[in-house]
Design a protein around this motif. Structure first.
Motif, PDB file in Angstrom:
ATOM      1  N   VAL A   1     -21.316  -5.025  29.868  1.00 18.77           N
ATOM      2  CA  VAL A   1     -20.412  -4.294  29.149  1.00 18.77           C
ATOM      3  C   VAL A   1     -19.443  -3.520  29.906  1.00 18.77           C
ATOM      4  N   ALA A   2     -19.720  -3.034  31.101  1.00 17.61           N
ATOM      5  CA  ALA A   2     -18.772  -2.304  31.974  1.00 17.61           C
ATOM      6  C   ALA A   2     -17.805  -3.313  32.331  1.00 17.61           C
ATOM      7  N   ARG A   3     -18.228  -4.514  32.506  1.00 14.01           N
ATOM      8  CA  ARG A   3     -17.575  -5.753  33.057  1.00 14.01           C
ATOM      9  C   ARG A   3     -16.413  -6.125  31.997  1.00 14.01           C
ATOM     10  N   VAL A   4     -16.682  -6.033  30.860  1.00 13.57           N
ATOM     11  CA  VAL A   4     -15.630  -6.358  29.782  1.00 13.57           C
ATOM     12  C   VAL A   4     -14.784  -5.300  29.347  1.00 13.57           C
TER      13      VAL A   4
ATOM     14  N   ALA B   1     -29.637   7.151  28.273  1.00 13.56           N
ATOM     15  CA  ALA B   1     -28.616   8.278  28.794  1.00 13.56           C
ATOM     16  C   ALA B   1     -28.698   7.823  30.458  1.00 13.56           C
ATOM     17  N   ALA B   2     -29.913   7.726  30.901  1.00 11.22           N
ATOM     18  CA  ALA B   2     -30.154   7.539  32.410  1.00 11.22           C
ATOM     19  C   ALA B   2     -29.679   6.049  32.486  1.00 11.22           C
ATOM     20  N   THR B   3     -29.874   5.180  31.857  1.00 10.27           N
ATOM     21  CA  THR B   3     -29.401   3.592  31.858  1.00 10.27           C
ATOM     22  C   THR B   3     -27.817   3.587  32.021  1.00 10.27           C
ATOM     23  N   LEU B   4     -27.098   4.484  31.125  1.00 14.80           N
ATOM     24  CA  LEU B   4     -25.761   4.417  31.105  1.00 14.80           C
ATOM     25  C   LEU B   4     -25.296   5.219  32.498  1.00 14.80           C
ATOM     26  N   ARG B   5     -26.135   5.941  32.919  1.00 16.96           N
ATOM     27  CA  ARG B   5     -25.516   6.553  34.123  1.00 16.96           C
ATOM     28  C   ARG B   5     -25.694   5.689  35.387  1.00 16.96           C
ATOM     29  N   ALA B   6     -26.534   4.805  35.186  1.00 16.79           N
ATOM     30  CA  ALA B   6     -26.786   3.956  36.448  1.00 16.79           C
ATOM     31  C   ALA B   6     -25.525   3.145  36.399  1.00 16.79           C
ATOM     32  N   VAL B   7     -24.691   3.072  35.661  1.00 18.96           N
ATOM     33  CA  VAL B   7     -23.550   1.934  35.700  1.00 18.96           C
ATOM     34  C   VAL B   7     -22.137   2.946  35.405  1.00 18.96           C
ATOM     35  N   PHE B   8     -22.162   3.706  34.614  1.00 21.36           N
ATOM     36  CA  PHE B   8     -20.868   4.489  34.109  1.00 21.36           C
ATOM     37  C   PHE B   8     -20.720   5.714  34.677  1.00 21.36           C
ATOM     38  N   ALA B   9     -19.545   6.134  35.283  1.00 24.69           N
ATOM     39  CA  ALA B   9     -19.440   7.178  35.764  1.00 24.69           C
ATOM     40  C   ALA B   9     -19.279   8.626  34.964  1.00 24.69           C
ATOM     41  N   ASP B  10     -19.057   8.273  33.475  1.00 23.50           N
ATOM     42  CA  ASP B  10     -18.789   9.625  32.730  1.00 23.50           C
ATOM     43  C   ASP B  10     -19.609   9.353  31.456  1.00 23.50           C
TER      44      ASP B  10
ATOM     45  N   ARG C   1     -11.831  -2.399  29.750  1.00 19.84           N
ATOM     46  CA  ARG C   1     -10.808  -2.159  30.949  1.00 19.84           C
ATOM     47  C   ARG C   1     -11.014  -0.813  31.553  1.00 19.84           C
ATOM     48  N   PRO C   2     -10.451  -0.602  32.635  1.00 24.66           N
ATOM     49  CA  PRO C   2     -10.532   0.593  33.488  1.00 24.66           C
ATOM     50  C   PRO C   2     -10.785   2.052  32.852  1.00 24.66           C
ATOM     51  N   ASP C   3     -10.016   2.170  31.727  1.00 26.31           N
ATOM     52  CA  ASP C   3     -10.067   3.287  30.934  1.00 26.31           C
ATOM     53  C   ASP C   3     -11.070   3.167  29.638  1.00 26.31           C
ATOM     54  N   GLY C   4     -11.937   1.957  29.762  1.00 25.50           N
ATOM     55  CA  GLY C   4     -12.462   1.614  28.471  1.00 25.50           C
ATOM     56  C   GLY C   4     -13.876   2.774  28.362  1.00 25.50           C
TER      57      GLY C   4
END
Length: 260
Positions: free
Chosen positions: A155-158, A182-191, A160-163
């Motif tokens: 998902v992060a790959r598809v 939430a922990a899973t998302l934090r493993a990939v996303f910055a915010d 855009r930078p501000d996505g």
């Protein structure tokens, strides 16, 4: 389709223009056939709030919806952000057939694809979307193959930078699944932040939780989201920063079989 997955369409006795799509007797989607900006379900309003705050009002966005239902949020985005390009991925062709036949015509810029969400995301080009919204359930559970770190990375790959990635989950006290997600998302996303009815966040009821995640640090409109959540007919709370640290404490990201 199995008998316990039978689709039904019900008219809202309190709102004659309201239609509820049920699958196996469980409410799946609600659409006002006259006013696409009317959002009946609490969690849909929370997802719409993030969508509203993701960019200046009225600006068109490129949106990928994982889980179609009756196209509640695609219709909302089309009404509030004209010109938005939207792709809806729905795995059940029976849902698509019913919605196309029994509901108002979908907006012209909304494309529907019958496919599995994970396969659709894997096939999507990099940096194609401003928003990805996931509302994916099978037998009242979020399938493991769309709950794992490997899927979240796709998902992060598809994006855009501000996505921004938005996920609806259902959970019950003590919200173990939400903490893991939430922990899973934090493993990939910055915010990352969590939005839900304050009674849910206190562990007092079963219901829906919306998680939002962004690639760029400090991208999520947390302060404005707090205001929107408080003004909702069912006031909500937002967990972010240290409050989210406390909420997640001890939870580990979910890894599917290919990651172990």
């Amino acid at each position: 389709m199995d008998a316990d997955e039978r689709l039904e369409l019900a008219v809202d006795p309190a709102r004659p223009t309201g239609r509820t799509l049920l699958a196996g007797g469980v409410e799946q989607s609600y659409v006002d056939v006259v006013d696409p900006t009317y959002l009946h379900f609490e969690y849909v309003r929370r997802m719409a709030a993030v969508t509203d705050l993701a960019a200046p009002g009225g600006d068109p966005l490129a949106v990928l919806h994982l889980g179609g239902g009756a196209l509640t949020l695609p219709r909302y985005v089309a009404a509030t952000r004209p010109g938005s390009r939207q792709v809806v991925v729905e795995r059940d062709p029976a849902v698509v057939e019913l919605v196309e036949r029994a509901f108002p015509p979908r907006p012209a810029a909304v494309e529907i694809r019958v496919a599995d969400a994970r396969e659709a995301v894997a096939a999507a080009p990099a940096g194609a979307y401003d928003l990805v919204l996931a509302d994916i359930y099978r037998a009242a559970r979020m399938p493991p193959h769309v709950a794992a770190v490997s899927f979240v990375a796709e998902v992060a790959r598809v994006l855009r930078p501000d996505g921004i990635y938005l996920v609806n989950v259902t959970d019950l006290p003590p919200l173990v699944f939400t903490r893991v997600q939430a922990a899973t998302l934090r493993a990939v996303f910055a915010d990352v932040c969590v939005v839900a009815d304050r009674r849910m966040l206190r562990g007092r009821r079963y219901g829906n939780v919306v998680l939002a995640a962004a690639l760029r640090p400090h991208r999520l409109p947390v302060a404005r989201l707090v205001v929107r959540a408080l003004r909702d007919p069912l006031p909500g709370g937002v967990l972010h920063g240290p409050a989210l640290d406390t909420f997640i404490a001890g939870a580990r990201p979910y890894a599917d079989d290919t990651e172990r």
